[in-house]
Design an enzyme around this catalytic site. Structure first.
Site, short mmCIF file in Angstrom:
data_model
loop_
_atom_site.label_atom_id
_atom_site.label_comp_id
_atom_site.label_asym_id
_atom_site.label_seq_id
_atom_site.Cartn_x
_atom_site.Cartn_y
_atom_site.Cartn_z
CG HIS A 38 -3.06 -6.59 10.51
ND1 HIS A 38 -1.86 -6.33 9.91
CD2 HIS A 38 -3.63 -5.38 10.77
CE1 HIS A 38 -1.70 -5.02 9.80
NE2 HIS A 38 -2.76 -4.42 10.32
CD GLU A 51 -1.53 -0.35 3.56
OE1 GLU A 51 -2.22 0.65 3.75
OE2 GLU A 51 -1.66 -1.41 4.20
CB CYS A 104 -2.68 -4.67 6.41
SG CYS A 104 -2.16 -3.09 7.06
P1 HMG Z 1 -2.84 7.23 20.91
O1 HMG Z 1 -3.85 8.26 21.19
O2 HMG Z 1 -1.48 7.70 20.52
O3 HMG Z 1 -2.58 6.27 22.15
O4 HMG Z 1 -3.43 6.32 19.78
P2 HMG Z 1 -3.48 6.01 23.44
O5 HMG Z 1 -3.49 7.21 24.31
O6 HMG Z 1 -4.79 5.40 23.04
O7 HMG Z 1 -2.57 4.93 24.14
C1 HMG Z 1 -2.35 3.70 23.55
C2 HMG Z 1 -2.44 2.62 24.63
O8 HMG Z 1 -1.39 2.87 25.57
C3 HMG Z 1 -3.75 2.67 25.44
O9 HMG Z 1 -4.05 1.32 25.77
C4 HMG Z 1 -3.35 3.44 26.70
O10 HMG Z 1 -4.16 3.14 27.82
C5 HMG Z 1 -1.93 2.95 26.89
P3 HMG Z 1 -5.57 0.81 25.75
O11 HMG Z 1 -6.31 1.64 26.71
O12 HMG Z 1 -6.04 1.02 24.33
O13 HMG Z 1 -5.45 -0.65 26.09
N1 HMG Z 1 -1.08 3.88 27.65
C6 HMG Z 1 -0.22 3.49 28.61
N2 HMG Z 1 0.07 2.26 29.11
C7 HMG Z 1 1.03 2.20 30.09
N3 HMG Z 1 1.68 3.29 30.59
C8 HMG Z 1 1.40 4.52 30.12
C9 HMG Z 1 0.41 4.67 29.09
N4 HMG Z 1 -0.10 5.72 28.39
C10 HMG Z 1 -1.01 5.23 27.53
N5 HMG Z 1 2.03 5.57 30.62
C11 HMG Z 1 -3.70 4.64 18.15
C12 HMG Z 1 -3.28 4.95 19.59
C13 HMG Z 1 -3.66 3.15 17.93
C14 HMG Z 1 -5.10 5.15 17.89
C15 HMG Z 1 -2.71 5.35 17.19
O14 HMG Z 1 -1.42 4.82 17.38
C16 HMG Z 1 -3.08 5.24 15.74
O15 HMG Z 1 -3.84 6.03 15.20
N6 HMG Z 1 -2.49 4.23 15.00
C17 HMG Z 1 -2.73 4.03 13.57
C18 HMG Z 1 -4.01 3.26 13.31
C19 HMG Z 1 -3.91 1.83 13.77
O16 HMG Z 1 -2.84 1.27 13.90
N7 HMG Z 1 -5.08 1.20 13.96
C20 HMG Z 1 -5.13 -0.20 14.35
C21 HMG Z 1 -6.34 -0.93 13.77
S1 HMG Z 1 -6.51 -0.66 12.01
C22 HMG Z 1 -5.28 -1.65 11.30
O17 HMG Z 1 -4.69 -2.47 11.94
C23 HMG Z 1 -4.98 -1.41 9.85
C24 HMG Z 1 -3.66 -0.72 9.55
O18 HMG Z 1 -2.59 -1.64 9.74
C25 HMG Z 1 -3.67 -0.17 8.13
C26 HMG Z 1 -3.98 -1.15 7.00
O19 HMG Z 1 -4.78 -2.06 7.08
O20 HMG Z 1 -3.41 -0.88 5.94
C27 HMG Z 1 -3.39 0.46 10.47
#
Ligand code: HMG
Length: 445
Positions: A244, A83, A120
């Site tokens: 994935h 991609e 993906c």
């Molecule tokens: P964010 O706002 O940076 O992170 O976004 P957050 O604040 O949600 O924190 C992430 C996790 O860390 C959370 O865990 C927090 O609690 C934890 P959760 O509550 O979800 O279990 N956390 C901590 N833990 C321990 N100590 C700390 C601490 N602080 C926070 N101090 C987000 C995260 C995934 C949204 C962002 O990284 C993003 O936008 N990523 C890109 C999209 C993505 O990967 N989506 C996944 C599903 S879609 C997919 O897999 C397809 C893809 O591969 C593309 C394709 O298919 O081509 C992306």
């Protein structure tokens, strides 16, 4: 029926490493544990100045052909899933074939080449295409080269920046494979979604939080559809479940969903009932909200049980070890997860031959696919030949200032020259643009 599947796997990681806890988190003003514990990521791989999706794919494929002692005449098909393509017409597979022709006497003129796109999940779709081509008896004794290659970069300061990565996985698909045989049953969950997309732009538009919900919803549908073909699944049916893996934390969420689904009505649910009760059934609740709250409570209890922890440590954790060091490789990600599990088994003397894997692929936009695979006798030897550990270890550890330059270097809208941080060694490198704006590549001894 003929046994068809993956006979060899080779991996090429981008040669640079961004340490997320030490280098990235402080600059973002984040607690490092958000990355290492929350997302489950320690580092991301990045391409050096002379690397791109073609060089990474060609280098993985070259290593694979050399190891198997194959010649171009043996290859009937080259399918690339990506991609991160830079051309809307000429497929990356033609560039990769062009690279390989620089180092082999023969050519790939007889080979059918293509490029698959569906975020993906395109890597798994290419694998399925190759398997189907052989099962249909159209391969005339030849094998298929399937290459998943991506530079998974996000816009600077966007939510996805923490989950970047770059690398390629090359797979050799044949009859009587050494690593895994694919089942012919597949389950799909597919819907028109706008969670993550690249409408004629290099970096994705992404609704990060919603993308996680869409991932889980499509995965649930795919498992239900798979079970319509195979009957109910049980956690003990599968030695490993490679998902994935955009980041390991996502797999933590998907795994508990899958486990809860698979244990419903089984001996395991029965045994756990004394501690955490039975799974909430929708018909016993007045509203969706009340039902969702009860499910959350049940899931919290479930993840604390020994039964769940033991299953997770055995069937899921080993799939995440490479990913936690390299980040999201988009099309290659689920194939890295499978490889990680097989490597763990080979290194720990776990006899997997004849055992099954449940492979759970996903692509935004959105589609999930579930299929099973049976591990073959030759898997230990096939996996032991990999150089992935050395590659990961030898990456150049970039500073934050260097990261900014590297990101700009690979931004198609900028034209940034950058001195490489590493020296190419017996590999294909990007060598500038030709008169029709085509990319050019050279093999460096
Ligand atoms: P964010 O706002 O940076 O992170 O976004 P957050 O604040 O949600 O924190 C992430 C996790 O860390 C959370 O865990 C927090 O609690 C934890 P959760 O509550 O979800 O279990 N956390 C901590 N833990 C321990 N100590 C700390 C601490 N602080 C926070 N101090 C987000 C995260 C995934 C949204 C962002 O990284 C993003 O936008 N990523 C890109 C999209 C993505 O990967 N989506 C996944 C599903 S879609 C997919 O897999 C397809 C893809 O591969 C593309 C394709 O298919 O081509 C992306």
């Amino acid at each position: 029926m003929t046994s068809v599947g993956i006979d060899a796997i080779e991996i090429h990681t981008g040669k640079l490493k961004l340490d997320l806890a030490e280098t990235f988190a402080p600059e973002m003003g984040d607690d490092p544990e958000k990355y290492t514990k929350g997302l489950g990521l320690h580092a991301s791989s990045f391409p050096d100045a002379y690397e791109d999706i073609v060089t990474m794919g060609a280098n993985a494929a070259h290593r694979l052909l050399e190891r198997k002692g194959l010649e171009p005449a043996d290859v009937g098909r080259i399918d690339v899933a990506t991609e991160s393509a830079f051309d809307n017409s000429k497929p990356v597979s033609t560039y990769i074939a062009g690279c390989l022709e620089q180092v082999y006497d023969g050519d790939f003129h007889h080979a059918n080449k293509g490029e698959r796109k569906f975020a993906c999940i395109a890597g798994t779709q290419s694998l399925d295409d190759a398997v189907n081509w052989i099962l249909a008896g159209r391969n005339r004794g030849r094998g298929a080269l399937v290459i998943a290659t991506d530079t998974a970069l996000y816009a600077r300061d966007s939510s996805g920046e923490a989950t970047q990565g770059a690398g390629a996985v090359a797979m050799w698909i044949t009859e009587d494979p050494d690593i895994v045989e694919l089942s012919t049953e597949q389950g799909y969950g597919s819907a028109d979604e706008t969670d993550f997309l690249k409408p004629n732009q290099q970096f994705p538009s992404v609704d990060g939080k919603r993308s996680m919900q869409v991932y889980l919803a499509r995965m649930r549908e795919a498992l239900q559809d798979f079970e319509r073909a195979t009957g109910a699944s049980h956690p003990n049916d599968y030695a490993f479940i490679p998902f994935h893996t955009p980041f390991p934390g996502m797999v933590r969420k998907a795994a508990v969903l899958g486990y809860r689904h698979m244990i419903r009505g089984t001996d395991i649910e029965e045994e756990l009932a004394a501690d955490i009760g039975r799974q909430p059934r929708r018909e016993r609740f007045d509203s969706d909200d009340a039902f969702e709250d009860a499910i959350s409570e049940y899931v919290d209890g479930l993840t604390d049980t020994d039964a769940y922890r033991e299953w997770y440590d055995a069937a899921i954790q080993p799939t995440l070890s490479i990913s936690s060091q390299v980040g999201n490789w988009y099309t290659g990600s689920v194939h890295l997860a499978r490889f990680s599990a097989l490597k763990h088994a080979a290194e720990n003397g776990i006899d997997l031959a004849g055992k099954r894997l449940l492979v759970a692929s996903y692509g935004s936009g959105a589609q999930a696919e579930i299929h099973s695979e049976t591990v073959q006798d030759g898997f230990t030897e096939a996996v032991a030949a990999s150089t992935v550990d050395e590659q990961i270890e030898q990456r150049y550890d970039i500073s934050f200032a260097e990261y900014e330059q590297v990101h700009d270097r690979h931004n198609h809208e900028k034209s940034v020259e950058l001195e490489p941080f590493t020296q190419p060694d017996a590999e294909f490198v990007f060598d500038g643009w030709g008169p029709m704006n085509e990319r050019k590549y050279t093999y460096v001894e």
